[in-house]
Design a protein around this motif. Structure first.
Motif, PDB file in Angstrom:
ATOM      1  N   THR A 132      -6.984 -25.911  49.199  1.00 28.85           N
ATOM      2  CA  THR A 132      -7.045 -27.086  49.852  1.00 28.85           C
ATOM      3  C   THR A 132      -6.558 -28.373  49.046  1.00 28.85           C
ATOM      4  O   THR A 132      -5.658 -28.906  49.214  1.00 28.85           O
ATOM      5  CB  THR A 132      -8.454 -27.716  50.422  1.00 28.85           C
ATOM      6  OG1 THR A 132      -8.989 -26.791  51.206  1.00 28.85           O
ATOM      7  CG2 THR A 132      -8.297 -28.915  51.174  1.00 28.85           C
ATOM      8  N   GLY A 177      -7.776 -25.688  58.782  1.00 35.23           N
ATOM      9  CA  GLY A 177      -8.794 -24.996  59.416  1.00 35.23           C
ATOM     10  C   GLY A 177      -8.116 -23.825  60.379  1.00 35.23           C
ATOM     11  O   GLY A 177      -8.557 -22.948  60.387  1.00 35.23           O
ATOM     12  N   LEU A 261     -12.101 -25.959  61.190  1.00 35.66           N
ATOM     13  CA  LEU A 261     -12.849 -25.501  59.954  1.00 35.66           C
ATOM     14  C   LEU A 261     -14.109 -24.616  60.252  1.00 35.66           C
ATOM     15  O   LEU A 261     -14.531 -23.816  59.493  1.00 35.66           O
ATOM     16  CB  LEU A 261     -13.240 -26.821  59.266  1.00 35.66           C
ATOM     17  CG  LEU A 261     -11.850 -27.361  58.722  1.00 35.66           C
ATOM     18  CD1 LEU A 261     -12.153 -28.899  57.907  1.00 35.66           C
ATOM     19  CD2 LEU A 261     -11.289 -26.692  57.538  1.00 35.66           C
ATOM     20  N   ALA A 264     -13.147 -21.192  61.251  1.00 32.34           N
ATOM     21  CA  ALA A 264     -12.705 -20.431  60.144  1.00 32.34           C
ATOM     22  C   ALA A 264     -13.702 -20.041  59.223  1.00 32.34           C
ATOM     23  O   ALA A 264     -13.919 -18.902  58.823  1.00 32.34           O
ATOM     24  CB  ALA A 264     -11.649 -21.232  59.370  1.00 32.34           C
TER      25      ALA A 264
END
Length: 271
Positions: A132, A177, A261, A264
């Motif tokens: 990220t 995500g 997210l 995931a």
């Protein structure tokens, strides 16, 4: 050498050096340092990949210059670059956080890179954090480059910088995500095809270059709920029209971020 000294030397050889005498000290590095090192590595790999550079830098730049200088699409009143620049910024976030990350992570998963990294001292959530951070660093470079080019083309942005930052962060979270969900559930080849197809579809139907009001009313209602549409329209409301906080678009992005997210984290397979 005396008998006492010889005995002392033999005892030292048997017991070895005491604690704290190793250099460098064995063991894992601090967590923050491991995440930072992995983030730097991820960023370098991204910037050295010609295909990723084409997707994240070259294509958005060419689209911005082409459609700002050639009258191809009716962007309404005002300068074309004022309409296009916010959409291209949204496209840059899409290309990096979703398409590029999905493809790279998918092939890392296929070749066993993620499996090996998962067995290192760096925890799995630390690896995702490093990825990220790499995405955010790349996006900063993209935003700076595209802003400079847009200003050179006559762009006149205005509005609340905090609203722009919040839109970009939520957009990044949403696309990250979704990209990780795709990379962690599909085969690498399927991820490659699907990520590029989604990129092209959202480029055309996400309000990036073609205004949403050019589509039929029924399609507008659906397209307006897509994350890239919410991001591009939100950025356009702020940077082109000087609107305040675009709560509606922020809400759409927040929902996509939570769903993407969360899915995931639930369904991502490391091998």
């Amino acid at each position: 050498m005396t008998a006492e000294a010889h005995a002392s030397t033999e005892a030292g050889a048997e017991t070895g050096p005491g604690p704290g005498t190793y250099a460098p000290r064995p063991g894992a590095a601090p967590l923050g340092r491991m995440i930072a090192a992995q983030a730097v590595l991820e960023t370098r790999m991204l910037l050295r990949n010609g295909e990723q550079l084409l997707l994240t830098v070259v294509i958005p730049t060419l689209l911005l210059v082409l459609f700002s200088t050639v009258d191809i699409v009716d962007t309404g009143d005002g300068e074309a670059v004022d309409f296009l620049a916010p959409g291209i910024l949204a496209l840059a976030v899409l290309s990096t956080a979703f398409t590029g990350q999905a493809i790279a992570t998918g092939f890392e998963r296929r070749y066993g890179v993620l499996k090996r990294l998962a067995s290192s001292p760096l925890p799995r959530w630390g690896l995702m954090t490093a990825k990220t951070l790499s995405v955010l660093v790349t996006e900063v470079l993209q935003v700076v480059l595209l802003t400079v080019i847009a200003l050179a083309l006559g762009w006149s942005p205005h509005g609340n910088p905090f609203a722009v930052l919040l839109l970009l962060v939520l957009g990044t979270a949403a696309f990250s995500g979704l990209g990780l969900l795709m990379a962690g559930t599909l085969k690498a080849e399927a991820t490659l095809a699907a990520a590029n197809l989604v990129f092209l579809l959202l480029l055309v139907g996400g309000g990036v270059i073609v205004p949403l009001d050019k589509f039929p009313d029924a399609a507008q209602s659906f397209l307006g709920l897509l994350p890239v549409s919410a991001l591009s329209e939100g950025l356009r409301d702020v940077l082109q029209h000087g609107a305040g906080m675009p709560w509606g678009n922020l809400g759409i992005l927040a929902v996509w971020a939570v769903l993407g997210l969360g899915a995931a984290a639930r369904f991502f397979r490391w091998e």
